[in-house]
Design a protein around this motif. Structure first.
Motif, PDB file in Angstrom:
ATOM      1  N   VAL A 193      38.567  97.109  16.217  1.00  0.00           N
ATOM      2  CA  VAL A 193      38.672  95.704  15.810  1.00  0.00           C
ATOM      3  C   VAL A 193      39.819  95.580  14.807  1.00  0.00           C
ATOM      4  O   VAL A 193      39.737  96.068  13.682  1.00  0.00           O
ATOM      5  N   LYS A 246      41.346  92.786  13.633  1.00  0.00           N
ATOM      6  CA  LYS A 246      41.503  91.550  12.848  1.00  0.00           C
ATOM      7  C   LYS A 246      41.899  91.893  11.411  1.00  0.00           C
ATOM      8  O   LYS A 246      41.384  92.877  10.854  1.00  0.00           O
ATOM      9  N   ASN A 301      39.621  88.552  16.773  1.00  0.00           N
ATOM     10  CA  ASN A 301      38.593  87.511  16.806  1.00  0.00           C
ATOM     11  C   ASN A 301      39.113  86.096  16.579  1.00  0.00           C
ATOM     12  O   ASN A 301      38.331  85.158  16.580  1.00  0.00           O
ATOM     13  N   ILE A 354      37.036  88.955  20.733  1.00  0.00           N
ATOM     14  CA  ILE A 354      35.627  89.109  20.331  1.00  0.00           C
ATOM     15  C   ILE A 354      35.108  87.963  19.472  1.00  0.00           C
ATOM     16  O   ILE A 354      33.935  87.942  19.112  1.00  0.00           O
ATOM     17  N   MET A 363      26.896  90.767  24.979  1.00  0.00           N
ATOM     18  CA  MET A 363      27.343  91.167  23.645  1.00  0.00           C
ATOM     19  C   MET A 363      26.388  90.593  22.610  1.00  0.00           C
ATOM     20  O   MET A 363      25.841  89.509  22.799  1.00  0.00           O
ATOM     21  N   ILE A 401      25.567  90.649  18.049  1.00  0.00           N
ATOM     22  CA  ILE A 401      25.817  91.130  16.682  1.00  0.00           C
ATOM     23  C   ILE A 401      24.440  91.403  16.079  1.00  0.00           C
ATOM     24  O   ILE A 401      23.587  90.507  16.057  1.00  0.00           O
ATOM     25  N   MET A 435      28.571  97.807  15.322  1.00  0.00           N
ATOM     26  CA  MET A 435      29.758  97.643  14.481  1.00  0.00           C
ATOM     27  C   MET A 435      29.737  98.798  13.466  1.00  0.00           C
ATOM     28  O   MET A 435      28.932  99.710  13.590  1.00  0.00           O
ATOM     29  N   SER A 436      30.606  98.726  12.461  1.00  0.00           N
ATOM     30  CA  SER A 436      30.730  99.866  11.541  1.00  0.00           C
ATOM     31  C   SER A 436      29.406 100.313  10.932  1.00  0.00           C
ATOM     32  O   SER A 436      29.169 101.501  10.760  1.00  0.00           O
ATOM     33  N   ARG A 458      32.228  97.923  18.789  1.00  0.00           N
ATOM     34  CA  ARG A 458      33.318  97.145  18.173  1.00  0.00           C
ATOM     35  C   ARG A 458      33.430  97.556  16.708  1.00  0.00           C
ATOM     36  O   ARG A 458      32.628  97.151  15.889  1.00  0.00           O
ATOM     37  N   ILE A 459      34.432  98.360  16.413  1.00  0.00           N
ATOM     38  CA  ILE A 459      34.487  98.942  15.072  1.00  0.00           C
ATOM     39  C   ILE A 459      35.799  98.652  14.346  1.00  0.00           C
ATOM     40  O   ILE A 459      36.888  98.931  14.857  1.00  0.00           O
ATOM     41  N   GLY A 460      35.670  98.072  13.163  1.00  0.00           N
ATOM     42  CA  GLY A 460      36.840  97.775  12.336  1.00  0.00           C
ATOM     43  C   GLY A 460      36.858  98.634  11.089  1.00  0.00           C
ATOM     44  O   GLY A 460      37.610  99.611  10.974  1.00  0.00           O
ATOM     45  N   THR A 461      35.999  98.293  10.139  1.00  0.00           N
ATOM     46  CA  THR A 461      35.983  98.926   8.822  1.00  0.00           C
ATOM     47  C   THR A 461      35.903 100.458   8.853  1.00  0.00           C
ATOM     48  O   THR A 461      36.632 101.129   8.118  1.00  0.00           O
ATOM     49  N   ARG A 518      38.411  95.404   4.841  1.00  0.00           N
ATOM     50  CA  ARG A 518      39.397  94.353   5.141  1.00  0.00           C
ATOM     51  C   ARG A 518      39.781  93.572   3.887  1.00  0.00           C
ATOM     52  O   ARG A 518      38.941  93.286   3.065  1.00  0.00           O
TER      53      ARG A 518
HETATM   54  C1  LIG Z   1      34.803  91.976  12.604  1.00  0.00           C
HETATM   55  C2  LIG Z   1      33.969  92.170  13.799  1.00  0.00           C
HETATM   56  C3  LIG Z   1      33.547  93.445  14.186  1.00  0.00           C
HETATM   57  C4  LIG Z   1      33.853  94.712  13.391  1.00  0.00           C
HETATM   58  O1  LIG Z   1      33.218  94.717  12.165  1.00  0.00           O
HETATM   59  P1  LIG Z   1      33.234  96.028  11.227  1.00  0.00           P
HETATM   60  O2  LIG Z   1      31.999  95.880  10.429  1.00  0.00           O
HETATM   61  O3  LIG Z   1      34.466  95.962  10.416  1.00  0.00           O
HETATM   62  O4  LIG Z   1      33.201  97.220  12.102  1.00  0.00           O
HETATM   63  C5  LIG Z   1      32.792  93.562  15.339  1.00  0.00           C
HETATM   64  N1  LIG Z   1      32.473  92.484  16.088  1.00  0.00           N
HETATM   65  C6  LIG Z   1      32.862  91.249  15.754  1.00  0.00           C
HETATM   66  C7  LIG Z   1      32.474  90.110  16.618  1.00  0.00           C
HETATM   67  C8  LIG Z   1      33.630  91.053  14.620  1.00  0.00           C
HETATM   68  O5  LIG Z   1      34.019  89.805  14.297  1.00  0.00           O
END
Ligand SMILES: *Cc1c(COP(=O)(O)O)cnc(C)c1O
Length: 231
Positions: free
Chosen positions: A33, A35, A56, A78, A161, A163, A204-205, A220-223, A229
């Motif tokens: 991810v 963003k 996103n 996403i 999908m 959250i 996610m993270s 879906r992994i960002g952090t 961020r």
């Molecule tokens: C930001 C986001 C993520 C990733 O989140 P992290 O906690 O940083 O891994 C995953 N899915 C969606 C829909 C997001 O907006």
């Protein structure tokens, strides 16, 4: 941020979660991810074996995606998509849109894709946490929602999908993922030309290990990859 190290760490934990549940790591796709991340950070991630990237916001994606020079396999969208941004998003040729929860948006995408004889791959976002602030259709609405999309010839529904609930209580998070997995299994029996339940995008993270244990195949992994961020 050491992306290579972070990625290795994530994949190790994914492997442990897989072994607990008799799954193969190769079933699982890691969507980075991106963003809020700069082009440089994204390029760096691509150099370290990231091949799927997710944004996103349409505006941010428009500003970044065309500038990326490194090779990636897929770009996923996403975030919540408003119909009036659908056209701009399709110009970026997303390989998957994870966040469909309105028939009107899907209709719009179908119409736009039809003009280009293109196919748009989507996942249906389901609200499994019961939080009113979250996007997504209710689990019990999913079948009707998908059936209502049967006429959209330029749309391919490829999965679901969600959250997970944002909490430290693992049981509550797991419950969200179980709801999605059960729904996914149930919807597999739908015989509909433009629908094939292939992908479960969850985790996610902070909860991807639980998601893997519960059957996710897109994380879906960002952090955990890039660090915190800065908005
Ligand atoms: C930001 C986001 C993520 C990733 O989140 P992290 O906690 O940083 O891994 C995953 N899915 C969606 C829909 C997001 O907006």
């Amino acid at each position: 941020m050491d992306i290579a190290k972070n990625k290795t760490e994530i994949m190790k934990k994914v492997a442990v979660a897989c072994s607990k549940t008799d799954r193969d790591v190769s079933e699982i796709q890691l969507l980075a991810v991106t963003k809020t991340r700069s082009i440089e950070e994204i390029e760096n991630a691509l150099k370290h074996g990231i091949s799927l990237i997710g944004e996103n916001k349409v505006q941010e994606a428009e500003a970044k995606i065309p500038l990326i020079k490194g090779k990636y396999e897929q770009f996923h969208f996403i975030g919540h998509l408003q119909s009036n941004k659908a056209k701009k998003l399709l110009k970026l040729k997303p390989d998957m849109i994870h966040s469909i929860d309105k028939l009107s948006t899907l209709r719009k995408l179908n119409e736009l894709a039809g003009k280009e004889a293109a196919l748009v791959n989507v996942l249906i976002q389901v609200n499994t946490s019961g939080e009113e602030s979250k996007f997504g259709i209710e689990p019990q609405e999913a079948k009707t929602f998908i059936r209502s999309a049967a006429e959209f010839e330029n749309i391919k529904i490829q999965g679901l999908m969600t959250i997970g609930l944002f909490t430290d209580d693992e049981k509550l998070i797991r419950n969200c993922f179980r709801i999605l997995k059960l729904l996914f299994a149930d919807l597999k029996s739908l015989e509909q030309a433009n629908c094939e339940m292939k992908y479960l995008s969850m985790g996610m993270s902070n909860d991807y290990e639980i998601a893997v244990e519960e059957g996710a195949n897109i994380l879906r992994i960002g952090t955990a990859l890039f660090g915190p961020r800065n908005y």
